[in-house]
Design an enzyme around this catalytic site. Sequence first.
Site, PDB file in Angstrom:
ATOM      1  N   ASP A 107       0.877  -1.176   0.000  1.00 46.48           N
ATOM      2  CA  ASP A 107       0.000   0.000   0.000  1.00 46.48           C
ATOM      3  C   ASP A 107       0.910   1.221   0.000  1.00 46.48           C
ATOM      4  O   ASP A 107       1.575   1.515   0.993  1.00 46.48           O
ATOM      5  CB  ASP A 107      -0.885  -0.018   1.245  1.00 46.48           C
ATOM      6  CG  ASP A 107      -1.790   1.206   1.363  1.00 46.48           C
ATOM      7  OD1 ASP A 107      -1.689   2.115   0.511  1.00 46.48           O
ATOM      8  OD2 ASP A 107      -2.587   1.264   2.314  1.00 46.48           O
ATOM      9  N   ASN A 163       4.105   4.683 -10.359  1.00 45.59           N
ATOM     10  CA  ASN A 163       2.908   4.629 -11.190  1.00 45.59           C
ATOM     11  C   ASN A 163       1.592   4.468 -10.434  1.00 45.59           C
ATOM     12  O   ASN A 163       0.534   4.828 -10.951  1.00 45.59           O
ATOM     13  CB  ASN A 163       3.048   3.468 -12.192  1.00 45.59           C
ATOM     14  CG  ASN A 163       1.754   3.142 -12.898  1.00 45.59           C
ATOM     15  OD1 ASN A 163       1.285   3.904 -13.745  1.00 45.59           O
ATOM     16  ND2 ASN A 163       1.167   2.006 -12.563  1.00 45.59           N
ATOM     17  N   TYR A 218      -8.271  14.208  -9.531  1.00 44.56           N
ATOM     18  CA  TYR A 218      -7.259  13.558 -10.377  1.00 44.56           C
ATOM     19  C   TYR A 218      -6.318  14.589 -10.989  1.00 44.56           C
ATOM     20  O   TYR A 218      -5.085  14.452 -10.936  1.00 44.56           O
ATOM     21  CB  TYR A 218      -7.955  12.751 -11.470  1.00 44.56           C
ATOM     22  CG  TYR A 218      -7.043  11.929 -12.336  1.00 44.56           C
ATOM     23  CD1 TYR A 218      -6.517  10.730 -11.882  1.00 44.56           C
ATOM     24  CD2 TYR A 218      -6.722  12.345 -13.628  1.00 44.56           C
ATOM     25  CE1 TYR A 218      -5.693   9.958 -12.689  1.00 44.56           C
ATOM     26  CE2 TYR A 218      -5.898  11.583 -14.441  1.00 44.56           C
ATOM     27  CZ  TYR A 218      -5.387  10.386 -13.971  1.00 44.56           C
ATOM     28  OH  TYR A 218      -4.570   9.632 -14.776  1.00 44.56           O
ATOM     29  N   ALA A 263      -5.738  17.630  -9.968  1.00 46.83           N
ATOM     30  CA  ALA A 263      -4.944  18.253  -8.911  1.00 46.83           C
ATOM     31  C   ALA A 263      -3.753  17.376  -8.549  1.00 46.83           C
ATOM     32  O   ALA A 263      -2.627  17.864  -8.372  1.00 46.83           O
ATOM     33  CB  ALA A 263      -5.807  18.498  -7.680  1.00 46.83           C
ATOM     34  N   ILE A 276      -5.236   5.884 -22.611  1.00 51.56           N
ATOM     35  CA  ILE A 276      -4.579   4.675 -23.094  1.00 51.56           C
ATOM     36  C   ILE A 276      -5.563   3.520 -23.008  1.00 51.56           C
ATOM     37  O   ILE A 276      -6.231   3.320 -21.993  1.00 51.56           O
ATOM     38  CB  ILE A 276      -3.321   4.346 -22.260  1.00 51.56           C
ATOM     39  CG1 ILE A 276      -2.321   5.514 -22.298  1.00 51.56           C
ATOM     40  CG2 ILE A 276      -2.680   3.049 -22.749  1.00 51.56           C
ATOM     41  CD1 ILE A 276      -1.702   5.797 -23.647  1.00 51.56           C
TER      42      ILE A 276
END
Length: 254
Positions: free
Chosen positions: A67, A94, A159, A161, A192
């Site tokens: 996490d 990522n 998202y 921000a 994507i």
Amino acid sequence: MSLPIFNLTGKTALITGGSKGIGLGMAKALGKAGANIVIASRGEEDLQKAAEDIRSFGATVKQKQTDVTDKNNVNDLIDFTVREFGSLDILVNNAGRNIRKKLIDIEEDDWNNVLDTNLKGIFLTGQAAAHQMITQKSGKIINISSIFGRVGGSFQTSYAASKGGINQLTKVWADELSLEGINVNAIAPAYIKTPMTQGWLSDEKRFNEIVDKTMMKRVGELKDLEGPVVFLASEAASYVTGQILYVDGGWTAK
């Protein structure tokens, strides 16, 4: 003829959020370039499947349930990577999530969940990786941002921000770490096509809106990210740092 500067043999790459989608695609690309791979995510079953996928073409891979919003988890992940392979040469930072809602409908928990994963998680993992890379006097940190760190889009308050924050972290870290032999860059994709996005990309109206904003008139595919991530992870990018590489079919150039 191959170019040795793109060869990652002997390097170790850690990919967070590496069990699915973009993260798995990048993990596979780095493995094909010769790197030893560590993938991390919250889901143990997904990690097992992803590791089998990566091993199928001969790459060496380990997986660690993690996490990224928990500092102890992140520190354990870095320790695990170094223990297994002796170094941490490449971090693909990522792990992320999105909750698409209108501004007036976003709950505080929605905001916290997205920012904790997308920004706090990037910070904690980048910080822990930097400690290790400084001892090595070398390393590549590749943060995964988005076009929404630069352009606006409805339903993307939290998202966008978080991704704008990632862009700024990338520049600050590049400045701080450049004299330590560490390159820090970001990849900022547009939409994507992955198993996770396939559902809403099948909405014809939404799909056409995306394509209309893209110079190349198509949605991106995982293969479009293979070259960029290998480039930034390799010696070919030794004089590249603090950059946001937009892989967006020309969206942000309009």
